[in-house]
Structure formats: C-alpha cells, structure tokens
Design a protein around this motif. Sequence first.
Motif, PDB file in Angstrom:
ATOM      1  N   VAL A  10     -14.340   5.524  13.436  1.00 40.77           N
ATOM      2  CA  VAL A  10     -14.357   6.174  14.629  1.00 40.77           C
ATOM      3  C   VAL A  10     -13.383   5.820  15.782  1.00 40.77           C
ATOM      4  O   VAL A  10     -12.799   5.846  16.614  1.00 40.77           O
ATOM      5  N   GLU A  11     -12.248   4.565  15.109  1.00 39.73           N
ATOM      6  CA  GLU A  11     -11.335   4.431  15.941  1.00 39.73           C
ATOM      7  C   GLU A  11     -10.430   5.760  16.628  1.00 39.73           C
ATOM      8  O   GLU A  11      -9.865   5.402  17.555  1.00 39.73           O
ATOM      9  N   TYR A  12      -9.383   5.894  15.582  1.00 33.70           N
ATOM     10  CA  TYR A  12      -9.015   7.408  15.367  1.00 33.70           C
ATOM     11  C   TYR A  12      -9.385   8.261  16.951  1.00 33.70           C
ATOM     12  O   TYR A  12      -8.607   8.460  16.970  1.00 33.70           O
ATOM     13  N   VAL A  13     -10.670   8.759  15.926  1.00 30.74           N
ATOM     14  CA  VAL A  13     -11.957  10.217  16.908  1.00 30.74           C
ATOM     15  C   VAL A  13     -11.769   9.832  18.308  1.00 30.74           C
ATOM     16  O   VAL A  13     -11.760  10.447  19.266  1.00 30.74           O
ATOM     17  N   ALA A  14     -11.989   8.583  18.506  1.00 30.39           N
ATOM     18  CA  ALA A  14     -12.210   7.695  20.242  1.00 30.39           C
ATOM     19  C   ALA A  14     -11.010   8.147  20.675  1.00 30.39           C
ATOM     20  O   ALA A  14     -11.144   8.856  22.368  1.00 30.39           O
ATOM     21  N   VAL A  15      -9.976   8.377  20.627  1.00 37.05           N
ATOM     22  CA  VAL A  15      -8.923   8.776  21.369  1.00 37.05           C
ATOM     23  C   VAL A  15      -8.828  10.007  21.923  1.00 37.05           C
ATOM     24  O   VAL A  15      -9.064  10.296  22.876  1.00 37.05           O
ATOM     25  N   LEU A  16      -9.452  10.996  21.096  1.00 33.43           N
ATOM     26  CA  LEU A  16      -9.815  12.186  21.773  1.00 33.43           C
ATOM     27  C   LEU A  16     -11.068  12.124  22.527  1.00 33.43           C
ATOM     28  O   LEU A  16     -11.115  12.869  23.593  1.00 33.43           O
ATOM     29  N   SER A  17     -11.962  11.592  22.330  1.00 34.45           N
ATOM     30  CA  SER A  17     -13.058  12.022  22.517  1.00 34.45           C
ATOM     31  C   SER A  17     -13.489  10.909  24.232  1.00 34.45           C
ATOM     32  O   SER A  17     -14.959  11.682  23.994  1.00 34.45           O
ATOM     33  N   ARG A  18     -12.519  10.230  23.816  1.00 29.76           N
ATOM     34  CA  ARG A  18     -13.283   9.200  25.010  1.00 29.76           C
ATOM     35  C   ARG A  18     -13.243   9.345  26.228  1.00 29.76           C
ATOM     36  O   ARG A  18     -14.354   8.815  27.125  1.00 29.76           O
ATOM     37  N   PRO A  19     -12.594  10.912  27.119  1.00 24.38           N
ATOM     38  CA  PRO A  19     -12.776  11.338  27.559  1.00 24.38           C
ATOM     39  C   PRO A  19     -13.984  11.960  28.320  1.00 24.38           C
ATOM     40  O   PRO A  19     -14.492  12.253  29.403  1.00 24.38           O
ATOM     41  N   LEU A  20     -14.870  12.188  27.239  1.00 20.88           N
ATOM     42  CA  LEU A  20     -16.058  12.234  27.208  1.00 20.88           C
ATOM     43  C   LEU A  20     -17.546  10.926  27.518  1.00 20.88           C
ATOM     44  O   LEU A  20     -18.377  11.115  28.025  1.00 20.88           O
ATOM     45  N   THR A  21     -16.764  10.783  26.329  1.00 17.59           N
ATOM     46  CA  THR A  21     -17.895   9.038  26.210  1.00 17.59           C
ATOM     47  C   THR A  21     -18.015   8.827  26.628  1.00 17.59           C
ATOM     48  O   THR A  21     -18.714   7.337  27.429  1.00 17.59           O
ATOM     49  N   ALA A  22     -16.449   7.760  27.200  1.00 14.73           N
ATOM     50  CA  ALA A  22     -16.375   6.785  28.744  1.00 14.73           C
ATOM     51  C   ALA A  22     -17.131   6.646  29.180  1.00 14.73           C
ATOM     52  O   ALA A  22     -18.050   5.594  30.180  1.00 14.73           O
ATOM     53  N   PRO A  23     -17.340   8.205  30.444  1.00 10.81           N
ATOM     54  CA  PRO A  23     -17.281   8.504  31.788  1.00 10.81           C
ATOM     55  C   PRO A  23     -19.298   8.232  31.546  1.00 10.81           C
ATOM     56  O   PRO A  23     -19.661   8.346  32.221  1.00 10.81           O
ATOM     57  N   ALA A  24     -20.207   8.725  30.836  1.00 12.76           N
ATOM     58  CA  ALA A  24     -21.179   8.418  30.033  1.00 12.76           C
ATOM     59  C   ALA A  24     -21.812   7.585  29.544  1.00 12.76           C
ATOM     60  O   ALA A  24     -22.456   7.769  29.533  1.00 12.76           O
ATOM     61  N   ASN A  25     -20.719   6.392  29.401  1.00 10.90           N
ATOM     62  CA  ASN A  25     -21.597   5.472  28.965  1.00 10.90           C
ATOM     63  C   ASN A  25     -22.088   4.763  27.723  1.00 10.90           C
ATOM     64  O   ASN A  25     -22.365   4.390  27.466  1.00 10.90           O
ATOM     65  N   LEU A  26     -21.400   6.128  26.631  1.00 10.57           N
ATOM     66  CA  LEU A  26     -21.530   6.035  25.277  1.00 10.57           C
ATOM     67  C   LEU A  26     -20.388   5.325  24.578  1.00 10.57           C
ATOM     68  O   LEU A  26     -19.586   5.614  24.755  1.00 10.57           O
ATOM     69  N   PRO A  27     -20.932   5.071  23.421  1.00  8.49           N
ATOM     70  CA  PRO A  27     -20.104   4.255  22.300  1.00  8.49           C
ATOM     71  C   PRO A  27     -19.263   5.194  21.499  1.00  8.49           C
ATOM     72  O   PRO A  27     -19.615   6.261  21.392  1.00  8.49           O
ATOM     73  N   ASP A  28     -18.001   4.541  21.738  1.00  7.36           N
ATOM     74  CA  ASP A  28     -16.827   5.536  20.440  1.00  7.36           C
ATOM     75  C   ASP A  28     -17.961   6.063  19.007  1.00  7.36           C
ATOM     76  O   ASP A  28     -16.977   7.275  18.780  1.00  7.36           O
ATOM     77  N   GLU A  29     -19.205   5.941  18.851  1.00  6.93           N
ATOM     78  CA  GLU A  29     -19.321   7.250  18.122  1.00  6.93           C
ATOM     79  C   GLU A  29     -20.020   7.858  17.725  1.00  6.93           C
ATOM     80  O   GLU A  29     -19.293   8.844  17.003  1.00  6.93           O
ATOM     81  N   VAL A  30     -20.278   7.991  19.353  1.00  8.03           N
ATOM     82  CA  VAL A  30     -20.520   9.429  19.105  1.00  8.03           C
ATOM     83  C   VAL A  30     -20.069  10.778  19.405  1.00  8.03           C
ATOM     84  O   VAL A  30     -19.970  11.733  19.368  1.00  8.03           O
TER      85      VAL A  30
END
Length: 341
Positions: free
Chosen positions: A49-69
């Motif tokens: 999850v930590e590796y994928v989060a680098v790519l997906s965090r621009p989507l998940t972080a503004p939406a207040n979703l956990p990195d797993e999503v």
Amino acid sequence: MTLPAALVTLQTTVPLDLLVSVLRRVLYILVFIGIGLTLANLAVEFGLVEYVAVLSRPLTAPANLPDEVGTAILSTAASPTAGYGMLAEFREEGILGDRATLVAVTINTFFGFVQHIFTFYVPVLIPILGLRVGLLYVGSRAAISLAITLTGIVAGAVLLSPPSDASEELPDGVASDGGSGIGDGGDEDGPRTRRETVVDALLSTRDKLRDIAPRLVLVYTFVAVLTASVDISAFTVVAEPVTGLLGLPGEAAAVVAVFAIDTTSGAAFIAPMLGDPFTPETAVATMLVGGIVSFAFSTFKRSIPFQFGIWGPEFGTKVVVVNTVLKVVFIAATLAVLLVP
C-alpha cells in the motif's frame, strides 16, 4: 442458503440454458472478485500500500480516504470487478466505513471508464462512427466519468474526516493489528513466513467468495428470468417524447431504441445518417439519450445483481442509487452543453 442447495432449487424452475448462461457470468465475475480480494489482502499484508500510495495519494488524500483505497482505484483501470472486490474487502475489514466506501466507489468511475477506451471505444466504436463523431462521443463520456470522479473527491473532502494513524493511538508494545507485538496476533512463535501470509490471504478470499457466490447466482437468475419474459424494446416508446423535447431529428427515437438494446448496433444504425439529418452534436446527444435508456436496462440486468452480490441488498442499493443519480445528472448536463445554440 448454500450454493449447492441454491443450484438444486434453481434447476427445478429455470431453463437449463438460462442457468448455464447465468453460471458462466457469475463464474467470470467471481474470478475477478477473487483476484481483487487476494490483491487487497496481499497489498495490506506485505506493505505494498505504501508504494501504491505515492501514485494514488493525489486522489485519496483530498478525499480523506486511507492509502489502501489507492490500490483499489488504480486496479479498477485494469479490472473494475477486481477494484470493487478490493473495496469490498477493505469495507469488510473495517478500513472503510459505509460513507467512505460510497466516496471510493464514486472516485472509481473514471478509472473504470479508462479500461473501456482500449477494449471498446477505440477498437470498435470510433471506427464505426468516424473520427470526429467518435472522438466527440468518447470525449463526452470521458468528461461525464471524470466529473463523477471529481464529485467523489469533493464529497470526501466535505463529508469525511482525515483518516487517523492507528499506530499513533496505540500503547507501546501493541501491534497495529491488535496483537501484542510478539509475532502475529500475539503468537510467540515469531512472525509469519511469506508463504503463511499468502495462504492466509487466499483463505480469506475463499471465505468471502463463499458469502458472495450464492447471492450472485440467485439475483442474476431472477433478473435473467424476468428480462427473458419481458419485451425490453417496448419500453423504448419513451424515447420519442424525450428526443422531441430536446429538438433532435425525428430519426433519433429509432436510434435510441436500438442504442438502448445494444451500443454497437446503435452506433452502426446511426452511422449512415451522420451529416444528414444528424450533426456531430445531435448524433452524440442522441447516443447519450440512448445511453440513459441503456443504462437503465443494464442497471437492472447487471449492476443491481453485481452490487447486491458484493455488498448485500441494503448497501448495494445505496451504491446503485448514487451511481444512477450521478450518471443521469452529468449526462443531462452534457446534453445541455451539446444542444445549447
């Protein structure tokens, strides 16, 4: 009801060829759900999850979703079914609440659309419609999907609180999974091996599929029997007043009727009429109206059984309602843009 018992009951009331068709579809769906569930478990267990989060965090972080999503969102571009399976697993594990799951499902919309660009729109639809109309139609559908995804991000920012870091809230010596920090779940034999972790992920997937499979079979069979006994084309009589209200050519009602039953056939049906009487804008608007009618049928035939099978009737209804409302709203907005002089 167990799956074998359900099959015995269905075989006594449903034609064999229809049951075989349902089972094939359910098996196809279960394969990809199984892939999604397994990937979700492995991503969490191995820290991917930590590796994928680098790519997906621009989507998940503004939406207040956990990195797993983020793993589920990016997986949706390859397989929407697998992406949904991952979200179902995260909800089952308590990583996502109901509201957060609805936000994640909404954000998934554009990434589910991306797959269809390469599997249907580019190789099939654009050659039928021609470059100009084809690109205008695909661009309109892309804009609708992107608008829904952005709506999900805004909804998450407004409705959800930032995910808390569970590790910061636990006393010293207590593992984040609830164990004592000595091995797994308090097992003093030491941490699990890689093989044990994979086996655990597969067993978790198996248990989840056992819960989902009977619901999928029963709901899909009910819908298949009902649609087989009803003349769906009769419902397309609603198209004429709608196309007239929008000022579309008289031929538009027939195009909508065909398009609602089969997208490829609808595109082939309108193609000879491009230029006269259809302009690129009115052609795309007509196909979008056909898409609304088609969406209504596909929701009943595929979306409802699929969502009910994954989430259960109560939460599945919420997912279907949110998807339906957002798609209709943004298709209507696109129609307004296309048809305003």
